[in-house]
Design a protein around this motif. Structure first.
Motif, PDB file in Angstrom:
ATOM      1  N   VAL A   1       0.893  -1.169   0.000  1.00 40.40           N
ATOM      2  CA  VAL A   1       0.000   0.000   0.000  1.00 40.40           C
ATOM      3  C   VAL A   1       0.929   1.217   0.000  1.00 40.40           C
ATOM      4  CG1 VAL A   1      -1.715   1.357   1.246  1.00 40.40           C
ATOM      5  CG2 VAL A   1      -1.909  -1.117   1.172  1.00 40.40           C
ATOM      6  N   LEU A   2       0.697   2.036  -0.956  1.00 39.06           N
ATOM      7  CA  LEU A   2       1.584   3.172  -1.163  1.00 39.06           C
ATOM      8  C   LEU A   2       0.773   4.465  -1.075  1.00 39.06           C
ATOM      9  CD1 LEU A   2       4.620   3.567  -2.368  1.00 39.06           C
ATOM     10  CD2 LEU A   2       3.428   3.866  -4.529  1.00 39.06           C
ATOM     11  N   ALA A   3       1.128   5.267  -0.104  1.00 41.70           N
ATOM     12  CA  ALA A   3       0.426   6.569   0.026  1.00 41.70           C
ATOM     13  C   ALA A   3       1.272   7.649  -0.644  1.00 41.70           C
ATOM     14  CB  ALA A   3       0.207   6.888   1.498  1.00 41.70           C
ATOM     15  N   TYR A   4       0.670   8.327  -1.564  1.00 46.32           N
ATOM     16  CA  TYR A   4       1.379   9.306  -2.390  1.00 46.32           C
ATOM     17  C   TYR A   4       0.615  10.629  -2.333  1.00 46.32           C
ATOM     18  CZ  TYR A   4       3.293  11.359  -6.711  1.00 46.32           C
ATOM     19  OH  TYR A   4       3.870  12.187  -7.643  1.00 46.32           O
ATOM     20  N   GLY A   5       1.323  11.696  -2.343  1.00 47.73           N
ATOM     21  CA  GLY A   5       0.646  13.008  -2.355  1.00 47.73           C
ATOM     22  C   GLY A   5       1.558  14.119  -1.890  1.00 47.73           C
ATOM     23  N   GLN A   6       1.084  15.339  -2.059  1.00 42.61           N
ATOM     24  CA  GLN A   6       1.897  16.489  -1.687  1.00 42.61           C
ATOM     25  C   GLN A   6       1.976  16.623  -0.164  1.00 42.61           C
ATOM     26  OE1 GLN A   6      -1.368  19.747  -2.784  1.00 42.61           O
ATOM     27  NE2 GLN A   6       0.376  20.644  -1.649  1.00 42.61           N
ATOM     28  N   THR A   7       2.855  17.394   0.281  1.00 41.21           N
ATOM     29  CA  THR A   7       3.026  17.645   1.714  1.00 41.21           C
ATOM     30  C   THR A   7       1.702  18.097   2.329  1.00 41.21           C
ATOM     31  OG1 THR A   7       5.343  18.275   1.435  1.00 41.21           O
ATOM     32  CG2 THR A   7       4.248  19.076   3.402  1.00 41.21           C
ATOM     33  N   GLY A   8       1.401  17.498   3.447  1.00 38.38           N
ATOM     34  CA  GLY A   8       0.211  17.873   4.194  1.00 38.38           C
ATOM     35  C   GLY A   8      -1.096  17.396   3.574  1.00 38.38           C
ATOM     36  N   SER A   9      -1.007  16.455   2.599  1.00 40.18           N
ATOM     37  CA  SER A   9      -2.242  15.977   1.934  1.00 40.18           C
ATOM     38  C   SER A   9      -2.938  14.878   2.741  1.00 40.18           C
ATOM     39  CB  SER A   9      -1.931  15.501   0.518  1.00 40.18           C
ATOM     40  OG  SER A   9      -1.002  14.435   0.557  1.00 40.18           O
ATOM     41  N   GLY A  10      -2.273  14.379   3.792  1.00 36.63           N
ATOM     42  CA  GLY A  10      -2.904  13.373   4.649  1.00 36.63           C
ATOM     43  C   GLY A  10      -2.374  11.955   4.476  1.00 36.63           C
ATOM     44  N   LYS A  11      -1.177  11.810   3.975  1.00 39.69           N
ATOM     45  CA  LYS A  11      -0.586  10.458   3.760  1.00 39.69           C
ATOM     46  C   LYS A  11      -0.387   9.740   5.100  1.00 39.69           C
ATOM     47  CE  LYS A  11       2.986  12.248   1.587  1.00 39.69           C
ATOM     48  NZ  LYS A  11       2.602  13.667   1.559  1.00 39.69           N
ATOM     49  N   THR A  12       0.294  10.401   6.013  1.00 39.96           N
ATOM     50  CA  THR A  12       0.576   9.765   7.304  1.00 39.96           C
ATOM     51  C   THR A  12      -0.732   9.505   8.060  1.00 39.96           C
ATOM     52  OG1 THR A  12       2.705  10.920   7.375  1.00 39.96           O
ATOM     53  CG2 THR A  12       1.891  10.022   9.458  1.00 39.96           C
ATOM     54  N   TYR A  13      -1.625  10.457   7.951  1.00 36.31           N
ATOM     55  CA  TYR A  13      -2.934  10.306   8.596  1.00 36.31           C
ATOM     56  C   TYR A  13      -3.667   9.086   8.033  1.00 36.31           C
ATOM     57  CZ  TYR A  13      -7.600  11.708  10.261  1.00 36.31           C
ATOM     58  OH  TYR A  13      -8.821  11.761  10.876  1.00 36.31           O
ATOM     59  N   THR A  14      -3.662   8.958   6.703  1.00 33.39           N
ATOM     60  CA  THR A  14      -4.374   7.831   6.048  1.00 33.39           C
ATOM     61  C   THR A  14      -3.704   6.498   6.381  1.00 33.39           C
ATOM     62  OG1 THR A  14      -5.014   9.299   4.241  1.00 33.39           O
ATOM     63  CG2 THR A  14      -5.185   6.944   3.821  1.00 33.39           C
ATOM     64  N   MET A  15      -2.376   6.493   6.344  1.00 38.20           N
ATOM     65  CA  MET A  15      -1.653   5.235   6.601  1.00 38.20           C
ATOM     66  C   MET A  15      -1.659   4.886   8.087  1.00 38.20           C
ATOM     67  SD  MET A  15      -0.671   3.926   3.767  1.00 38.20           S
ATOM     68  CE  MET A  15       0.517   2.717   4.242  1.00 38.20           C
ATOM     69  N   GLY A  16      -1.736   5.881   8.910  1.00 33.54           N
ATOM     70  CA  GLY A  16      -1.674   5.607  10.360  1.00 33.54           C
ATOM     71  C   GLY A  16      -0.271   5.264  10.781  1.00 33.54           C
ATOM     72  N   THR A  17       0.693   5.798  10.050  1.00 34.86           N
ATOM     73  CA  THR A  17       2.099   5.490  10.336  1.00 34.86           C
ATOM     74  C   THR A  17       2.503   5.971  11.727  1.00 34.86           C
ATOM     75  OG1 THR A  17       2.417   5.928   7.973  1.00 34.86           O
ATOM     76  CG2 THR A  17       4.403   5.563   9.272  1.00 34.86           C
TER      77      THR A  17
ATOM     78  N   GLY B   1       6.151  13.999   1.386  1.00 36.06           N
ATOM     79  CA  GLY B   1       5.316  14.775   0.471  1.00 36.06           C
ATOM     80  C   GLY B   1       6.114  15.558  -0.552  1.00 36.06           C
ATOM     81  N   SER B   2       5.576  15.574  -1.739  1.00 37.54           N
ATOM     82  CA  SER B   2       6.195  16.440  -2.750  1.00 37.54           C
ATOM     83  C   SER B   2       5.937  17.886  -2.323  1.00 37.54           C
ATOM     84  CB  SER B   2       5.577  16.167  -4.115  1.00 37.54           C
ATOM     85  OG  SER B   2       4.183  16.369  -4.061  1.00 37.54           O
ATOM     86  N   GLU B   3       6.884  18.659  -2.559  1.00 29.43           N
ATOM     87  CA  GLU B   3       6.721  20.032  -2.081  1.00 29.43           C
ATOM     88  C   GLU B   3       7.463  21.021  -2.971  1.00 29.43           C
ATOM     89  OE1 GLU B   3       8.232  19.571   1.828  1.00 29.43           O
ATOM     90  OE2 GLU B   3      10.304  19.790   1.191  1.00 29.43           O
ATOM     91  N   ARG B   4       6.986  22.197  -2.874  1.00 29.44           N
ATOM     92  CA  ARG B   4       7.677  23.265  -3.563  1.00 29.44           C
ATOM     93  C   ARG B   4       8.390  24.076  -2.497  1.00 29.44           C
ATOM     94  NH1 ARG B   4       3.711  25.787  -8.121  1.00 29.44           N
ATOM     95  NH2 ARG B   4       3.866  24.077  -9.604  1.00 29.44           N
ATOM     96  N   ALA B   5       9.652  24.238  -2.683  1.00 28.70           N
ATOM     97  CA  ALA B   5      10.468  24.940  -1.683  1.00 28.70           C
ATOM     98  C   ALA B   5       9.895  26.309  -1.357  1.00 28.70           C
ATOM     99  CB  ALA B   5      11.898  25.063  -2.179  1.00 28.70           C
ATOM    100  N   LYS B   6       9.393  26.910  -2.388  1.00 20.96           N
ATOM    101  CA  LYS B   6       8.887  28.263  -2.200  1.00 20.96           C
ATOM    102  C   LYS B   6       7.668  28.264  -1.277  1.00 20.96           C
ATOM    103  CE  LYS B   6       7.623  32.217  -5.132  1.00 20.96           C
ATOM    104  NZ  LYS B   6       7.231  32.565  -6.504  1.00 20.96           N
ATOM    105  N   ARG B   7       6.798  27.279  -1.504  1.00 22.48           N
ATOM    106  CA  ARG B   7       5.554  27.248  -0.736  1.00 22.48           C
ATOM    107  C   ARG B   7       5.784  26.731   0.683  1.00 22.48           C
ATOM    108  NH1 ARG B   7       0.557  24.600  -2.552  1.00 22.48           N
ATOM    109  NH2 ARG B   7      -0.340  26.065  -1.047  1.00 22.48           N
TER     110      ARG B   7
END
Ligand SMILES: Nc1ncnc2c1ncn2[C@@H]1O[C@H](COP(=O)(O)OP(=O)(O)OP(=O)(O)O)[C@@H](O)[C@H]1O
Length: 645
Positions: free
Chosen positions: A123-139, A297-303
């Motif tokens: 099971v692979l959780a993918y998404g931008q920073t703060g999109s809820g990956k850790t929350y969904t996985m329960g890591t 999470g994928s992220e943009r340095a600027k953001r």
């Protein structure tokens, strides 16, 4: 315990088979792998990577910033619309889609089921920073309460299943927890003890190794054996604490690494019933792994506002995610796949470790986590694009049997075959021995049979001899009886002894002639008596008629004439009677001659019997003769004129 953990297995190549969809599992159902099914093990199941999208709600920071929801989920459809873009997936959760609580049941439970069947799963959780990956996985599950994340539910289900199967299956469950931080792999379960994090020595990265058969291994990674859900949760929690996190503008506790929590299960099937043992491979050992991947999470340095250390981390994170994106592109593009385009797994540690999970020996579900905030729309579209492409990735999962066990099974089956062959050959020689014994038995019986036949013949002969002797003895006895009778009748012993068979015949002749005489005499007397009676009646009648005539006054001259006529008539009658008697005598003579001939024949065989017979006959006839002589008819004799000579 530290060991070299096998992270992936190279699948056996197999032509792509039609896409298969698994039926939804029943709650608590345990699907038992058909044991000894080498076919299943050798034939990989072609499965595309399943993709689910989980749309988290707008979180406080987003609401504070006045972000609006820019993501629309088509009701009743696994479809996400953002601006002009419409994407379809296997499942869509959150927002107006299915409840996020169904992710486990619909997407992950089938993977747990497959895990117990010997398949690797991811099971692979993918998404931008703060999109809820850790929350969904329960890591970051601490074990204190059920956060509803995937990993805690996986742990719970695994132990439920293991408990249900423990009657005929032995389990060895281990966990490992690693992170890829700044392109290095670290063991999150490598316990530094009670040493404070700051004072702890620098972590030593784990080396990725690839074996000759293409398997990726992590040298020296901790594989902790666990006996319970709680124990497992403890390792998860401890590893989560060790995981590198940091605060960014996007996430106060942003994961700065890609984390992979791996649950390894070894199953040793032991059939309890003998009948099962005979048909199944009772010592089948299956080894399968469940990789639960929580990506940074994928992220943009600027953001994210990252600078310095965070910026460097972000660069590494993005490098790994870029490599992942390229792998997904290579695998998800049908044209490239058909052309056999190169898949850049080696471009990053993340893609190397996920080699089997994407396009390899694994059943994989990718959960794309997205923020609904309009401020994240660009990253969300990118995530949705990658996720959409990932749906085209075709994996080839196989049941993983322990190589040693597989070898043992092979040897065991060879042994069984050899044993059966040996048994067959033994039974063959036994049959030959039995045949020889039977042949010997048949020969013996035949010999005995011929002996018995000879004995029977001898007995028959002796029986015949005995019968002859019995006849001879009987004859002798008869002779002795005769002699005895003769002796009783007053004959001297010498006469008796000298009496031969010729004398017997003469005696017979004497008897016969005497019988003939007597018979002739009896017959003659019979006829004489009968004639006399008849004549007497006639004469009486004639005399009465004559007296009647005289009484009526007839003349004397007439009487004399009629007396002469009567005399002539009597003469004629007497002659006819005489002729009849002569004929009867001749007849009797003939019969006597026949009797004499018969007597001669009889005399040759048994004289004693004949003697007896004729003596009896003689006696009877003498009695008959005497009876005639004393008969009252003869006392009435009237003077009868002499017969005419
Ligand atoms: N489904 C959800 N419902 C409510 N809150 C959520 C949900 N998903 C995530 N959040 C909240 O969003 C925030 C970010 O979530 P999370 O840390 O899981 O994101 P992430 O994708 O793991 O971020 P990063 O990549 O930076 O680690 C957290 O505060 C989390 O509580």
């Amino acid at each position: 315990s530290s060991s070299t953990a096998s992270f992936s297995r190279t699948p056996a190549t197999h032509p792509l088979s039609p896409r298969r969809r698994e039926a939804p599992p029943r709650e608590g159902a345990v699907r038992v792998l058909p044991m000894g099914s080498s076919d299943m093990a050798s034939q990989p199941q072609s499965d595309s990577v399943k993709v689910a999208v989980n749309v988290r709600p707008l979180i406080t920071p987003e609401l504070v910033l006045g972000c609006t929801d820019c993501v629309t989920v088509t009701p009743g459809e696994p479809q996400v619309q953002i601006g002009p873009h419409v994407f379809t997936y296997d499942h869509v959760y959150g927002s107006t889609g299915s409840s996020s609580s169904l992710i486990f049941e619909q997407c992950v439970y089938p993977l747990v089921d497959s895990l117990f069947c010997g398949y690797n799963t991811t099971v692979l959780a993918y998404g931008q920073t703060g999109s809820g990956k850790t929350y969904t996985m329960g890591t970051n599950y601490s074990g204190e309460s059920n956060c509803g994340g995937i990993i805690p539910q996986v742990m719970e289900t695994i132990f439920k299943k293991a408990d249900a199967m423990k009657g005929d299956t032995e389990f060895l469950i281990r966990v490992s927890f690693i992170e890829i931080f700044k392109e290095e792999v670290f063991d999150l379960l490598d316990d530094p003890g009670s040493v404070a994090k700051a004072a702890a020595p620098a972590r030593v990265p784990i080396q990725i190794r690839e074996t000759a058969n293409g398997s990726i291994t992590l040298a020296g990674v901790t594989e902790a054996e666990v006996k319970s859900k709680e124990e497992m949760a403890l390792h998860l929690a401890r590893g989560s604490l060790s995981r590198a996190t940091g605060s960014t503008n996007m996430n106060s506790q942003s994961s700065r690494s890609h984390a992979i929590f791996t649950i390894s299960i070894e199953q040793k099937r032991t059939s309890s019933s003998a009948s099962e043992k005979s048909t199944s491979n009772e010592y089948d050992i299956l080894s399968s792994k469940f990789h639960l991947v929580d990506l940074a999470g994928s992220e943009r340095a600027k953001r994210t506002g990252a600078d310095g250390l965070r910026l460097k981390e972000g660069i590494h994170i993005n490098r790994g995610l870029l490599a992942l994106g390229n792998v997904i592109s290579a695998l998800g593009d049908e044209k490239k796949r058909k052309e056999g385009a190169f898949v850049p797994y080696r471009d990053s540690k993340l893609t190397r470790l996920l080699q089997d999970s994407l396009g390899g020996n694994s059943k994989t579900v990718m959960i794309a986590c997205i923020s609904p905030a309009d401020s994240n729309a660009e990253e969300t579209i990118n995530t949705l694009k990658y996720a959409n492409r990932a749906r085209n990735i075709q994996n080839k999962a196989v049941i993983n049997r322990d190589p040693v066990t597989a070898e043992m099974q092979k040897l065991r089956s060879q042994l069984e075959q050899l044993q059966s062959e040996l048994l067959f050959s033994r039974s063959g020689s036994a049959a030959l021995e039995e045949l020889q014994l039977l042949q010997q038995k048949v020969s013996l019986l035949e010999l005995k049979n011929s002996e018995l036949y000879c004995e029977l013949k001898e007995r028959e002969m002796s029986c015949e001899q005995l019968a002859q002797r019995a006849i001879a003895t009987q004859l002798e006895k008869d002779q002795l009886m005769l002699k005895l009778e003769s002796a009783r009748n007053g004959k001297s012993w010498d006469d008796i002894e000298n009496a031969g068979s010729e004398q017997d015949v003469d005696l017979m002749k004497t008897y016969i002639s005497k019988i003939q005489q007597l018979e002739a005499e009896v017959t003659r007397q019979k006829f004489t008596t009968a004639c006399r009676n008849g004549l007497h009646d006639r004469l009486a009648l004639d005399k009465g008629m004559l007296l009647d005539d005289l009484g009526s006054g007839c003349e004397v001259g007439t009487l004399e004439v009629s007396s002469e006529v009567d005399e002539e008539e009597k003469e004629r009658e007497h002659s006819s009677i005489q002729e009849k008697l002569d004929m009867e005598l001749q007849d009797l003579d003939k019969r006597l001659q026949q009797k004499e001939a018969e007597m001669k024949q009889f005399a040759k065989s048994d004289t004693s019997v004949l003697k007896q017979h004729y003596e009896t006959k003689l006696h009877e006839m003498e009695q008959e003769k005497r009876a005639f002589q004393v008969s009252p008819g003869l006392n009435l004799l009237i003077p009868f004129p002499p017969l005419k000579q």
